[in-house]
Design a protein around this motif. Structure first.
Motif, PDB file in Angstrom:
ATOM      1  N   VAL A 177       0.838  -1.201   0.000  1.00  0.00           N
ATOM      2  CA  VAL A 177       0.000   0.000   0.000  1.00  0.00           C
ATOM      3  C   VAL A 177       0.868   1.244   0.000  1.00  0.00           C
ATOM      4  N   VAL A 178       1.862   1.283   0.874  1.00  0.00           N
ATOM      5  CA  VAL A 178       2.743   2.440   0.984  1.00  0.00           C
ATOM      6  C   VAL A 178       3.601   2.586  -0.269  1.00  0.00           C
ATOM      7  N   LYS A 179       4.074   1.488  -0.796  1.00  0.00           N
ATOM      8  CA  LYS A 179       4.880   1.524  -2.017  1.00  0.00           C
ATOM      9  C   LYS A 179       4.112   2.158  -3.162  1.00  0.00           C
ATOM     10  N   LEU A 191      -8.449   4.159   3.126  1.00  0.00           N
ATOM     11  CA  LEU A 191      -8.645   2.724   2.941  1.00  0.00           C
ATOM     12  C   LEU A 191     -10.146   2.443   2.860  1.00  0.00           C
ATOM     13  N   VAL A 192     -10.532   1.570   1.959  1.00  0.00           N
ATOM     14  CA  VAL A 192     -11.947   1.228   1.795  1.00  0.00           C
ATOM     15  C   VAL A 192     -12.062  -0.259   1.510  1.00  0.00           C
ATOM     16  N   HIS A 193     -12.940  -0.933   2.236  1.00  0.00           N
ATOM     17  CA  HIS A 193     -13.247  -2.310   1.849  1.00  0.00           C
ATOM     18  C   HIS A 193     -14.708  -2.614   2.206  1.00  0.00           C
ATOM     19  N   ASN A 194     -15.215  -3.701   1.696  1.00  0.00           N
ATOM     20  CA  ASN A 194     -16.615  -4.045   1.875  1.00  0.00           C
ATOM     21  C   ASN A 194     -16.786  -5.278   2.750  1.00  0.00           C
ATOM     22  N   HIS A 195     -17.957  -5.387   3.338  1.00  0.00           N
ATOM     23  CA  HIS A 195     -18.362  -6.586   4.061  1.00  0.00           C
ATOM     24  C   HIS A 195     -19.552  -7.191   3.312  1.00  0.00           C
ATOM     25  N   PRO A 196     -19.342  -8.275   2.582  1.00  0.00           N
ATOM     26  CA  PRO A 196     -20.444  -8.897   1.840  1.00  0.00           C
ATOM     27  C   PRO A 196     -21.626  -9.314   2.717  1.00  0.00           C
ATOM     28  N   SER A 197     -21.398  -9.501   4.010  1.00  0.00           N
ATOM     29  CA  SER A 197     -22.487  -9.868   4.914  1.00  0.00           C
ATOM     30  C   SER A 197     -23.533  -8.766   5.013  1.00  0.00           C
ATOM     31  N   GLY A 198     -23.126  -7.538   4.658  1.00  0.00           N
ATOM     32  CA  GLY A 198     -24.037  -6.401   4.747  1.00  0.00           C
ATOM     33  C   GLY A 198     -23.799  -5.535   5.959  1.00  0.00           C
ATOM     34  N   ALA A 216       3.033   1.939   8.948  1.00  0.00           N
ATOM     35  CA  ALA A 216       3.925   1.879   7.784  1.00  0.00           C
ATOM     36  C   ALA A 216       3.898   3.196   7.017  1.00  0.00           C
ATOM     37  N   ALA A 217       2.716   3.802   6.881  1.00  0.00           N
ATOM     38  CA  ALA A 217       2.585   5.051   6.131  1.00  0.00           C
ATOM     39  C   ALA A 217       3.215   6.226   6.879  1.00  0.00           C
ATOM     40  N   ALA A 218       3.099   6.232   8.199  1.00  0.00           N
ATOM     41  CA  ALA A 218       3.621   7.344   9.000  1.00  0.00           C
ATOM     42  C   ALA A 218       5.135   7.482   8.854  1.00  0.00           C
ATOM     43  N   LYS A 219       5.820   6.380   8.671  1.00  0.00           N
ATOM     44  CA  LYS A 219       7.281   6.416   8.521  1.00  0.00           C
ATOM     45  C   LYS A 219       7.713   7.199   7.282  1.00  0.00           C
ATOM     46  N   LEU A 220       6.808   7.304   6.316  1.00  0.00           N
ATOM     47  CA  LEU A 220       7.116   8.029   5.085  1.00  0.00           C
ATOM     48  C   LEU A 220       6.258   9.277   4.931  1.00  0.00           C
ATOM     49  N   GLU A 221       5.690   9.733   6.042  1.00  0.00           N
ATOM     50  CA  GLU A 221       4.898  10.957   6.103  1.00  0.00           C
ATOM     51  C   GLU A 221       3.686  10.918   5.170  1.00  0.00           C
ATOM     52  N   ILE A 222       3.087   9.758   5.086  1.00  0.00           N
ATOM     53  CA  ILE A 222       1.841   9.590   4.326  1.00  0.00           C
ATOM     54  C   ILE A 222       0.719   9.416   5.341  1.00  0.00           C
ATOM     55  N   ARG A 223      -0.284  10.237   5.232  1.00  0.00           N
ATOM     56  CA  ARG A 223      -1.363  10.226   6.222  1.00  0.00           C
ATOM     57  C   ARG A 223      -2.503   9.305   5.783  1.00  0.00           C
ATOM     58  N   VAL A 224      -3.024   8.553   6.728  1.00  0.00           N
ATOM     59  CA  VAL A 224      -4.218   7.737   6.485  1.00  0.00           C
ATOM     60  C   VAL A 224      -5.410   8.521   7.028  1.00  0.00           C
ATOM     61  N   HIS A 225      -6.200   9.088   6.134  1.00  0.00           N
ATOM     62  CA  HIS A 225      -7.329   9.930   6.557  1.00  0.00           C
ATOM     63  C   HIS A 225      -8.431   9.120   7.224  1.00  0.00           C
ATOM     64  N   ASP A 226      -8.699   7.940   6.681  1.00  0.00           N
ATOM     65  CA  ASP A 226      -9.815   7.163   7.224  1.00  0.00           C
ATOM     66  C   ASP A 226      -9.760   5.753   6.645  1.00  0.00           C
ATOM     67  N   HIS A 227     -10.504   4.879   7.269  1.00  0.00           N
ATOM     68  CA  HIS A 227     -10.767   3.549   6.727  1.00  0.00           C
ATOM     69  C   HIS A 227     -12.282   3.387   6.758  1.00  0.00           C
ATOM     70  N   VAL A 228     -12.875   3.224   5.596  1.00  0.00           N
ATOM     71  CA  VAL A 228     -14.323   3.130   5.478  1.00  0.00           C
ATOM     72  C   VAL A 228     -14.703   1.704   5.113  1.00  0.00           C
ATOM     73  N   VAL A 229     -15.614   1.146   5.883  1.00  0.00           N
ATOM     74  CA  VAL A 229     -16.126  -0.196   5.602  1.00  0.00           C
ATOM     75  C   VAL A 229     -17.527  -0.046   5.011  1.00  0.00           C
ATOM     76  N   ILE A 230     -17.734  -0.642   3.858  1.00  0.00           N
ATOM     77  CA  ILE A 230     -18.997  -0.513   3.132  1.00  0.00           C
ATOM     78  C   ILE A 230     -19.814  -1.798   3.259  1.00  0.00           C
ATOM     79  N   GLY A 231     -21.088  -1.651   3.573  1.00  0.00           N
ATOM     80  CA  GLY A 231     -22.009  -2.781   3.597  1.00  0.00           C
ATOM     81  C   GLY A 231     -23.331  -2.364   2.988  1.00  0.00           C
TER      82      GLY A 231
END
Length: 244
Positions: A177-179, A191-198, A216-231
């Motif tokens: 991801v960082v690469k 980051l975004v991923h889904n849950h097929p269960s709903g 891992a991202a912080a070491k290279l000064e890349i910010r993770v704004h959010d992780h969204v889970v979609i159902g």
């Protein structure tokens, strides 16, 4: 002697020169089109929307019975439009043309939502971004992990699928991801991923994976704004839940 052409026969049949009556559904089609254009698509019922779509595949036939058959088979407009080509092939009377029309609708919706999400910085158009994520992932049958790469102004550079997993698991590799973020010169990611269960509730595995990517991202000064889970039942934001 035979009746002259154009005269009514002794049996009371139609005159030869008299045009055949038009199929009853042609007037229905015209009324649907007029309502759509004058009052907007929101006035159409689910089966009427399917009818309108199927007009393109069957310009001369009655598409109302087929539209209702699709709703009965799949249970909803949502599931009918997210059905796979293999599933649509089993619908009697639909054919390749009808299946192609229905299959292209979700892709058109994805591209429209994507362009709308790219118009402004993510922080100023968060709802559009969520709409795009839902259109893209809510109907996937297995877990898919996407990364949204953002520039310094928080505008979307790219949306890439990193992994495609099973019904309840997707392997994610923080280094990859960082690469990729470095390759795209991204300053931040979502980051975004889904849950097929709903159910979009984050699992313990989701939480642990997110923390690994953040570190891992912080070491290279890349910010993770959010992780969204979609159902299908909604979405969950790690940031809103205090998990990030």
């Amino acid at each position: 002697m035979d009746d002259p052409i154009g005269k009514e026969s002794k049996t009371g049949g139609r005159r030869a020169s008299e045009p055949a009556s038009k199929p009853h559904y042609l007037g229905h089609r015209a009324r649907l089109r007029r309502r759509l254009l004058e009052q907007g698509p929101g006035t159409l019922l689910d089966h009427e929307l399917l009818e309108m779509l199927l007009f393109a595949a069957n310009p001369r036939g009655d598409t109302k019975p087929l539209a209702k058959q699709l709703l009965g088979r799949f249970g909803s407009l949502e599931r009918a439009l997210s059905a796979t080509p293999a599933e649509l092939a089993k619908v009697k009377g639909l054919g390749e043309a009808g299946a192609a029309v229905l299959t292209v609708v979700p892709e058109a919706a994805r591209r429209l939502a994507r362009e709308q999400a790219q118009d402004r910085p993510v922080v100023a158009s968060w709802q559009k971004l969520l709409d795009y994520c839902r259109v893209t992932l809510a109907h996937e049958r297995v877990e898919c992990f996407h990364v949204l790469f953002l520039d310094r102004k928080n505008k979307l550079i790219a949306d890439e699928r990193q992994q495609r997993g099973t019904v309840d698991h997707t392997p994610v590799y923080p280094r990859e991801v960082v690469k990729r973020a470095l390759e795209l010169n991204a300053s931040a990611i979502i980051l975004v991923h889904n849950h097929p269960s709903g159910d979009p509730t984050p699992s313990q595995a989701d939480i642990a994976m997110t923390q690994a990517v953040v570190e891992a991202a912080a070491k290279l000064e890349i910010r993770v704004h959010d992780h969204v889970v979609i159902g299908r039942e909604g979405h969950a934001s790690f940031k809103s839940l205090g998990l990030l």
